[in-house]
Design a protein around this motif. Sequence first.
Motif, short mmCIF file in Angstrom:
data_model
loop_
_atom_site.label_atom_id
_atom_site.label_comp_id
_atom_site.label_asym_id
_atom_site.label_seq_id
_atom_site.Cartn_x
_atom_site.Cartn_y
_atom_site.Cartn_z
N ALA A 77 0.88 -1.24 -0.04
CA ALA A 77 -0.17 0.13 0.02
C ALA A 77 1.02 1.26 0.08
O ALA A 77 0.69 2.21 -0.75
N ALA A 112 -4.92 5.71 6.49
CA ALA A 112 -4.39 4.26 6.02
C ALA A 112 -3.04 3.92 6.38
O ALA A 112 -2.59 3.09 6.18
N LEU A 115 -2.08 0.56 7.00
CA LEU A 115 -2.06 -0.57 5.85
C LEU A 115 -0.93 -0.29 5.28
O LEU A 115 -0.57 -1.13 4.17
N ARG A 118 0.98 -3.63 3.97
CA ARG A 118 0.23 -4.84 3.32
C ARG A 118 0.27 -4.79 1.69
O ARG A 118 0.18 -3.69 1.22
N LEU A 123 -5.93 -6.08 0.31
CA LEU A 123 -6.76 -5.01 0.51
C LEU A 123 -8.20 -5.29 0.30
O LEU A 123 -8.52 -5.61 -0.75
N SER A 124 -9.27 -4.59 1.17
CA SER A 124 -10.51 -4.66 0.75
C SER A 124 -10.84 -3.33 -0.21
O SER A 124 -9.83 -2.63 -0.37
N GLU A 127 -10.21 -0.04 1.67
CA GLU A 127 -8.89 0.09 1.92
C GLU A 127 -8.24 0.56 0.95
O GLU A 127 -7.36 1.59 0.92
N ARG A 128 -8.51 -0.22 -0.28
CA ARG A 128 -7.61 0.07 -1.76
C ARG A 128 -7.95 1.42 -2.20
O ARG A 128 -7.26 2.37 -2.65
N LYS A 130 -8.81 3.89 -0.20
CA LYS A 130 -7.80 4.86 0.73
C LYS A 130 -6.49 5.12 0.23
O LYS A 130 -5.97 6.47 -0.09
N ILE A 131 -5.91 4.20 -0.13
CA ILE A 131 -4.59 4.26 -0.73
C ILE A 131 -4.67 4.87 -2.16
O ILE A 131 -3.69 5.84 -2.50
N HIS A 157 -17.96 2.62 4.52
CA HIS A 157 -16.92 2.94 3.71
C HIS A 157 -17.28 3.99 2.59
O HIS A 157 -16.37 5.20 2.38
#
Length: 223
Positions: A77, A112, A115, A118, A123-124, A127-128, A130-131, A157
């Motif tokens: 990430a 993030a 993360l 990772r 990643l979910s 989460e992805r 956010k990156i 989310h």
Amino acid sequence: VAEGITVELRAGELACLIGPNGAGKSTLMRTLAGMQPALAGDVRLGGDEVAALEPRERARRMSVVLTDRVEDGHLTAYALAALGRHPYTDWTGRLSAHDEAVVRWAMEAVGAKPLAARPIGELSDGERQKIMIARALAQQPTLMLLDEPTAFLDLPHRVEVMHILRQLAHDGGQAILLSTHDLDLALRHADKIWLLPPGGPLQIGAPEDLVLSGAFARTFTAS
């Protein structure tokens, strides 16, 4: 084709572009980003024509987040977010201490930081996303364009991403434009709504003004 579009997006402002499917939202976003030429007129960023900017200079002043999923599970990430510093590095792509600090700041700004180590493949969707926003933020742009940033996300989310973007605009001073189908979230979080009915014209206003004027009802009833 929508025409007669004259609009301004200010620093520190979060604007949401909404409209029915097929109204031309993605086309307008790509045109603003300089990814396709305007049929007429021009797009200016800080007074300069976007189409005339060198790619590196454009990337320093504008970041774009599209709906395309990043599937490179070999990147962490942090490494993906760090790609946002590419417009500032030399040909080796080596990050300076300042670049590293900016990436860490961007990761922290979107929540993030945990993360970082990772792999992207683990990643979910939330989460992805956010990156991807952290990568765009690491470019330190004056303008951020996001095409459907809450697509593929569950409700918690979606709310979180909208809250993050609103906070970035208000606290960081970026001008942020995002397209979305989440009408309720747009009405709750946007400073301005860009409402695009099929065929236009593009209507701009505060969320409550467009609701009270009946513009929302006309746009989505007609579609």
